[in-house]
Design an enzyme around this catalytic site. Structure first.
Site: not given
Length: 390
Positions: A142, A216
């Site tokens: 990430d 997200d």
């Protein structure tokens, strides 16, 4: 005479071998959507147990992935250790493997993860070696704090700032890909950088098996639908070993209706998206199980042809998506994004099917007979009718 102690001989994996670890979209579970920073060793073991007992393992869900907040501190040699929530990561990996499942973990190319735990910056090979020793099979990487490094470098040369950030990001993912392959242990590499810089055009060449193509997701119809339907036009970039990833599943987390969750599952399967459940698997309702475990829907996602579906028709809030399947079949989703039920039609020619086709309603589990030229269904608000044309 002195004898030399022979060290284990590790052969780096070629890039082609890296792509063989995900010939179909990965399926499993990730801790973040439900547990976020609260996840513990016990939660992960319970998830592994539930995957087996619920039938999810038999349905294809095999990865048990720990997201952020497992990280502790580095020792004097730079080796990263776990925190008190995860007392023995090797033992946890062994437990997951003992269930016939695979073990996934999370890190960042930056100094810190999104939750401000220790990242892999300047420790890439060291961390990859540690993950291999733990038996890790999947790594989600990430971008997080590495963005600060990118921005600071770009600020020194504003005229070339965009290219500098792109180059640094690609270098970071190339570095971890090389480090993973150097361990000799096959690991799925998931790039989590939110779809920036048209990641789908370059991630496969760096060894990426999947890459986030969006921001997200959250457990709402608005979030899910905006993300899912925004994937139109990306189908040509996906295939065996490398997949677009519109983020994890929210099915069963409680803030959408069953109809909306069926839309979620249908759209992700048509997209050949990774199917990573994000709910508490130890407390699933029968309704949640019926969605996550529908074998015909999963078969669409996991079809061996490895083709991602795409939008073939749209008008206002109504859309038709089609996904070519093996054996000449086609999966078709009739979607209604409006607040009222509405008829939605598919012309077989638009979907790439023959003029005459046998039609099966997947969620209803019913064969509807042979139809000529087109098919129309009344679709519930925020709903879907998922078909197989043969």
């Amino acid at each position: 005479m002195k004898f030399l102690r022979l060290l284990p001989f590790v052969v780096a994996l070629p890039l082609a071998a890296q792509q063989r670890v995900a010939l179909t979209p990965p399926m499993g579970w990730n801790s973040w959507n439900h547990f976020a920073g609260r996840v513990t060793d016990a939660d992960v073991r319970a998830a592994a147990d539930a995957i087996v007992s619920s039938g999810m393992k038999d349905a294809g869900y095999i990865y048990v992935n720990i997201d952020d907040t497992w990280e502790g501190k580095r020792d004097a040699s730079g080796v990263l250790h776990t925190n008190e929530k995860f007392p023995d990561m090797k033992a946890l990996g062994d437990y997951i493997h003992s269930k016939g499942l695979k073990f996934g973990i999370y890190s960042s190319p930056g100094p810190q993860t999104c939750a401000r735990f220790e990242g892999s910056y300047q420790h890439e090979e060291q961390d990859a070696k540690t993950w291999a020793e733990w038996g890790v099979d999947y790594i989600k990487y990430d971008l997080c704090s590495y963005r600060t490094i990118m921005r600071e470098a770009a600020a020194k040369d504003p005229a070339n700032g965009e290219k500098i950030q792109s180059d640094l990001m690609r270098q970071a993912y190339q570095k971890i890909s090389d480090a993973i392959r150097k361990t000799g242990r096959p690991m799925v590499l998931s790039l989590c950088q939110y779809g920036w810089d048209e990641v789908w055009t370059w991630a496969p060449s760096l060894g990426g098996n999947l890459w986030r193509s969006t921001g997200d997701i959250s457990d709402s119809y608005l979030s899910m639908s905006q993300i899912g339907f925004s994937q139109a036009g990306l189908s040509k970039y996906a295939g065996p070993g490398h997949w677009n990833d519109p983020d994890m599943l929210e099915v069963g987390n409680g803030r959408m209706t069953a109809e909306e969750y069926r839309t979620h599952m249908s759209l992700w399967s048509l997209l050949a998206a990774p199917l990573l459940a994000g709910n508490d698997l130890s407390k699933m309702s029968d309704e949640t199980k019926s969605i996550l475990l529908n074998k015909e829907v999963i078969a669409i996602d996991q079809d061996s042809l490895g083709k991602q579906g795409d939008r073939v028709w749209g008008k206002g809030a109504l859309e038709v998506w089609a996904k070519p399947l093996s054996n000449g079949k086609v999966a078709v989703g009739l979607f209604n994004r409006s607040l009222e039920a509405a008829p939605v039609s598919v012309r077989f020619a638009d979907a790439g099917a023959k003029s005459s086709a046998k039609v099966r309603d997947v969620w209803a589990g019913k064969d509807l007979g042979t139809k000529q030229g087109s098919y129309t269904a009344n679709v519930a608000a925020h709903g879907v009718v998922l078909l197989i044309l043969e």
